[in-house]
Design an enzyme around this catalytic site. Structure first.
Site: not given
Ligand code: NVA
Ligand code: CP
Length: 324
Positions: A104, A131, A134, A308
Site C-alpha cells: 500500500r 484499490h 476494495q 475485505r
Molecule cells: N480514496 C481513499 C480510500 C481510502 C481507503 C484514499 O486513498 O485515501
Molecule cells: N477501505 C480501506 O482500504 O480502509 P483502510 O484504509 O483502513 O485500509
C-alpha cells in the site's frame, strides 16, 4: 490464477473475478461454520505500508492467519525501501524470503516495479490510482445484497478520479453493471481509463455514464457509493474539494433521487459522517455522508469492511496455491 499479481482489476478476466467472488462467499460460510483448512500453511506474507490502514492491514493479517500463513507488517520507516535501497532490490530480497507481497502506498509505479522483480505474487492494497481489493469486496457485497451483478445500477458520487472510483469503474464494467460516475467536471475520471473500462465491459453488456448531474446519475440506481473528498496524500486539496463536492454529499435527499427506497449506501471507509474525529472535528463541512444515511438500515458499510477479509483471503489462496 496461481502466480498472478493483483495490481489492478485489469489483471483478471471477468471469469476469474466471478471465481474469486464465489470462493470468497464459500470462505465466508466456511469461517462462520468453524471449519479450517489452512490452505496457506507454511507461507510467509510481507505487508508493506507507506500509508496508514485499518481494514486492509487487518484483513490481510486475519486472512493469512486463518489459513495458516505468517504475515509480517513492514511499515513506513521499518524497511529500507525507497531510502537506502531501490524498489528493484527490495523486491528481489523480499521475493527470496516471502511467498507473497502486499503493497500500500503512493505511486502506482512502485507496486508495478515490485511485481516486476519480486518473482512472487504482489497484491495492490491501494495506490494513488487503484484499490482493487476494495472493489472485490464491494462486488461481493453488492452480490450479497442485490443478487446477480449484471445490470445493477451503481452510482459512485464524489471524487470521480480517485483510486476507489477507478477500481469500481473497472470492476463494474467487467461484471456487466450499469456504473455511473457522478462528479463535478474537474473530478471526472481519466478518459483513457473510461475507454478501457468500456472495452472491458462491452462483452458483458456493462454500461458507463460519467455525469456532473446528480439527478441524472442517481436516478434508478440500486447502489449509491461515495468516498472521502480528499484521499491520503491530497490533504492540501481539501478546501477546493469542499467547494466542488458540497452538492454531492450523500444525505437523505440524495438517496431519494434513486427513486427506490431499497437503494443501498456504500462507502469503503474511513468515512466522515458528522461524527467527531481528529480531522473532521476541526472542519465538519468535509463530511461526504450525512449521519442519517451512514447509520440508516440501507447502509452496508460494515458488510463491505468484513468482506475485505473474505475477498483478500480468496485472492491469496487463488494466487498462492491456485485453489479455494
Ligand atoms: N480514496 C481513499 C480510500 C481510502 C481507503 C484514499 O486513498 O485515501
Ligand atoms: N477501505 C480501506 O482500504 O480502509 P483502510 O484504509 O483502513 O485500509
Amino acid at each position: 490464477m496461481k502466480g498472478k499479481n493483483l495490481l489492478t482489476l485489469k489483471d483478471f478476466s471477468a471469469e476469474e473475478i466471478e471465481s474469486l467472488l464465489r470462493s470468497a462467499i464459500d470462505l465466508k460460510e466456511e469461517k462462520a461454520s468453524g471449519r479450517w483448512r489452512r490452505r496457506l500453511e507454511g507461507k510467509n506474507i510481507a505487508l508493506i505500508f507507506e500509508k496508514p490502514s485499518t481494514r486492509t492491514r487487518c484483513a490481510f493479517v486475519v486472512a493469512a492467519v486463518d489459513e495458516g500463513a505468517h504475515p509480517e507488517y513492514l511499515g513506513k520507516g521499518d524497511i529500507q525501501l525507497g531510502k537506502k535501497e531501490t524498489i528493484k532490490d527490495t523486491a528481489r530480497v523480499l521475493g527470496r524470503l516471502f511467498d507473497g507481497i502486499q503493497f500500500r502506498g503512493f505511486k502506482h509505479e512502485t507496486v508495478e516495479e515490485l511485481a516486476k522483480y519480486a518473482g512472487v505474487p504482489v497484491w495492490n492494497g491501494l495506490t494513488d490510482r487503484f484499490h482493487p481489493t476494495q472493489a472485490l469486496a464491494d462486488l461481493m457485497t453488492v452480490r450479497e445484497k442485490k443478487g446477480d451483478l449484471r445490470g445493477v445500477g451503481l452510482a459512485y458520487v464524489g471524487d470521480g478520479r480517485n483510486n476507489v472510483a477507478n477500481s469500481l469503474l473497472l470492476a463494474s464494467a467487467l461484471m456487466g453493471m450499469d456504473i455511473r460516475i457522478v462528479a463535478p467536471e474537474p473530478l471526472f475520471p481519466d478518459p483513457v481509463l473510461v475507454d478501457e473500462a468500456g472495452r472491458l465491459g462491452r462483452e458483458r453488456g456493462g454500461t458507463i455514464t460519467v455525469t456532473a448531474d446528480p439527478d441524472r446519475g442517481v436516478r434508478g440506481a440500486q447502489v449509491i457509493y461515495t468516498d472521502v473528498w480528499a484521499s491520503m496524500g491530497e490533504e492540501k486539496e481539501l478546501r477546493d474539494r469542499i467547494s466542488l463536492l458540497k452538492p454531492y454529499r450523500i444525505d437523505g435527499k440524495m438517496m431519494e433521487k434513486s427513486g427506490d427506497p431499497k437503494t443501498i449506501f456504500m462507502h469503503c471507509l474511513p468515512c466522515f459522517h458528522n461524527t467527531e474525529t481528529e480531522i473532521s472535528g476541526k472542519t465538519p463541512e468535509i463530511c461526504e455522508a450525512a449521519e442519517e444515511v451512514f447509520e440508516s438500515p440501507n447502509s452496508v458499510v460494515f458488510d463491505q469492511a468484513e468482506n475485505r477479509m473474505h475477498t483478500i483471503k480468496a485472492v491469496m489462496v487463488a494466487t498462492l496455491v491456485g485453489e479455494s
